[in-house]
Design an enzyme around this catalytic site. Structure first.
Site, PDB file in Angstrom:
ATOM      1  N   GLU A  95     -11.922  10.737  -4.270  1.00 46.82           N
ATOM      2  CA  GLU A  95     -11.838  10.625  -2.810  1.00 46.82           C
ATOM      3  C   GLU A  95     -11.080  11.800  -2.214  1.00 46.82           C
ATOM      4  OE1 GLU A  95      -9.645   7.806   0.478  1.00 46.82           O
ATOM      5  OE2 GLU A  95     -10.782   6.776  -1.097  1.00 46.82           O
ATOM      6  N   GLU A 108      -7.259  -2.096   3.440  1.00 45.27           N
ATOM      7  CA  GLU A 108      -6.522  -0.875   3.783  1.00 45.27           C
ATOM      8  C   GLU A 108      -6.569  -0.627   5.288  1.00 45.27           C
ATOM      9  OE1 GLU A 108      -6.737   3.912   2.750  1.00 45.27           O
ATOM     10  OE2 GLU A 108      -7.786   2.478   1.465  1.00 45.27           O
ATOM     11  N   GLU A 112      -8.346  11.825  13.145  1.00 38.02           N
ATOM     12  CA  GLU A 112      -7.466  10.704  13.463  1.00 38.02           C
ATOM     13  C   GLU A 112      -6.540  10.979  14.641  1.00 38.02           C
ATOM     14  OE1 GLU A 112      -4.477   7.563  11.202  1.00 38.02           O
ATOM     15  OE2 GLU A 112      -5.609   9.039  10.062  1.00 38.02           O
ATOM     16  N   LYS A 117       0.847  -1.192   0.000  1.00 39.00           N
ATOM     17  CA  LYS A 117       0.000   0.000   0.000  1.00 39.00           C
ATOM     18  C   LYS A 117       0.878   1.236   0.000  1.00 39.00           C
ATOM     19  CE  LYS A 117      -3.129   2.644   2.984  1.00 39.00           C
ATOM     20  NZ  LYS A 117      -3.805   2.716   4.289  1.00 39.00           N
TER      21      LYS A 117
END
Length: 461
Positions: free
Chosen positions: A447, A312, A268, A219
């Site tokens: 996105e 993910e 986050e 990733k």
């Protein structure tokens, strides 16, 4: 009316000076008092009147807010060393004189700042002045915690300091902040938007998927920039006010230096440590919010079932689980993620709880966790190498740890996403997404457009 015992600042400074003479070293002085409630945005705006750098921080539940004005001490390391910062803070606390009857609240000497996303990145024009890690102890710190308000005043006292003059100056500036004119927030108006090379960015997504298919990496997180211009100088107080009202469940931050301000509302959390209790967050996998409850539920259920987003998310869970177990015990991580709703987006969310082993501090945890797969990729070194070689964006503090810690190393760090760097009448917004094996460049591009939305709206778009 709050009834508190008045703390005579000049008496404290005189005592601290005696310590400075005895130790032949400057004394770090911090005095906390309870004050009448004051609106934190008003206090932030009042900082304009004394023309000093400002800081703002709000916890995700908005129960704790900080506003810092001025700079009593700056810790700045060009090499972004976590351990040097830890040792310098310990030494500062050894030579301190702290008066704080309210240490059960988030008060006293607190350092606010951030680390770079990549310590090896060369800082150029965009992030000039934000090189390395920088942590500031404000001269005046407003704390709002548990519905109470406190003001901490911090200053250095040396053997030859003129105490009367120093005390008078602090009292004058404090009164100006608390009781003087507070400039009203001005409405910001965006007049120009410019995406930086969107076609090239989509090609980079394709290059990343090629690397992933060649099994060089699993990733890679790629970020891009949106530039905007205002009709006049941007009022960051207005931006903070909008973020507070619209971005629930987000950490809201601002770190200003010489009229340049890094500002954002990130969902986050990287890590929180409170009396050796550790709390972290796995946040990866994104979907939009629906316009109706039914549509919202549909998008959420699709996200929970989407294999690309689940993979993910699992990269992040596995990495954080392994990292936390290396310095903590009683690690608690649920087996399945849940939805974390924001105004414009919803994410897959897995909480982490643990007890930090003796000898480790918040800064040790931040060093171990950053960068997570949610902001870099997996494996870390392979994805970071790809970003260094191919990504054109200068990340600076974007995607990096930003937060605070107190004299005991209790504190909290978030990951600086959903953010912008504001300078005068211009701003750069940042957004990224995780590229995996079956990523589609156009979908990833859309996105990032969604992720620009919170800051774009707060800035006046």
């Amino acid at each position: 009316m709050i009834e508190t015992k008045e703390i005579k600042i000049d008496g404290v400074l005189q005592s601290a000076q005696k310590q400075s003479i005895d130790k032949s070293a400057p004394t770090f002085v911090s005095v906390t008092e309870q004050i009448e409630w004051i609106d934190p945005i008003d206090f932030f705006q009042a900082g304009k009147t004394i023309e000093e750098n400002r800081i703002y921080w709000s916890s995700a539940d908005q129960k704790t807010q900080f506003v810092g004005i001025g700079e009593a001490k700056l810790f700045h390391d060009h090499d972004a060393s976590y351990q040097d910062l830890k040792e310098k803070w310990k030494q500062t606390m050894k030579n301190s004189w702290i008066v704080n009857p309210y240490d059960q609240y988030k008060t006293g000497p607190i350092a606010f700042g951030g680390f770079p996303f990549d310590a090896k990145e060369k800082v150029e024009e965009l992030w000039e002045g934000f090189n390395g890690n920088q942590f500031r102890v404000p001269t005046f710190l407003l704390t709002i915690d548990k519905n109470k308000s406190f003001l901490t005043t911090t200053v250095y006292v040396e053997q030859g300091s003129k105490i009367d003059q120093l005390a008078a100056d602090l009292i004058t500036r404090k009164n100006q902040l608390l009781h003087g004119h507070k400039p009203a927030c001005q409405k910001n108006q965006i007049v120009l938007k410019h995406e930086v090379d969107p076609a090239e960015w989509k090609k980079l997504v394709t290059k990343a998927t090629t690397a992933i298919n060649l099994q060089q990496v699993d990733k890679i997180v790629l970020a891009r920039e949106l530039q905007i211009e205002f009709d006049e100088v941007c009022d960051t107080g207005q931006v903070l006010d909008r973020l507070q009202k619209t971005q629930k469940n987000s950490f809201i931050f601002a770190w200003e230096k010489d009229h340049v301000c890094f500002i954002g509302a990130t969902p986050e959390r990287l890590v929180k440590v409170d009396n050796q209790q550790l709390f972290s967050t796995c946040l990866a996998g994104t979907a939009p919010r629906g316009k109706t409850k039914e549509e919202d539920n549909y998008f959420g259920e699709q996200l929970l079932q989407d294999q690309k987003n689940r993979n993910e998310h699992q990269f992040v869970v596995d990495m954080i689980k392994e990292a936390v177990r290396s310095f903590a015990k009683y690690v608690k991580i649920p087996e399945e993620p849940v939805l974390y709703p924001l105004k414009n987006l919803q994410h897959l969310f897995t909480p982490v709880e643990a007890e930090l082993d003796e000898g480790y501090t918040l800064l040790d945890v931040v060093e171990k966790l950053h960068p997570t797969p949610a902001l870099c990729g997996f494996p870390r070194e392979s994805s970071l190498a790809f970003i260094r070689e191919f990504e054109q964006l200068e990340r600076g503090w974007y995607g990096a740890p930003i937060g605070w810690f107190d004299q005991h190393f209790d504190g909290e760090f978030a990951v600086a996403i959903r953010s912008a760097l504001v300078s005068g009448d211009k701003a750069s917004l940042f957004a990224g997404c995780g590229v995996v094996q079956d990523s589609d460049p156009e979908i990833e591009y859309q996105e990032t457009n969604i992720k620009f939305t919170p800051m774009l709206q707060a800035l006046g778009g």
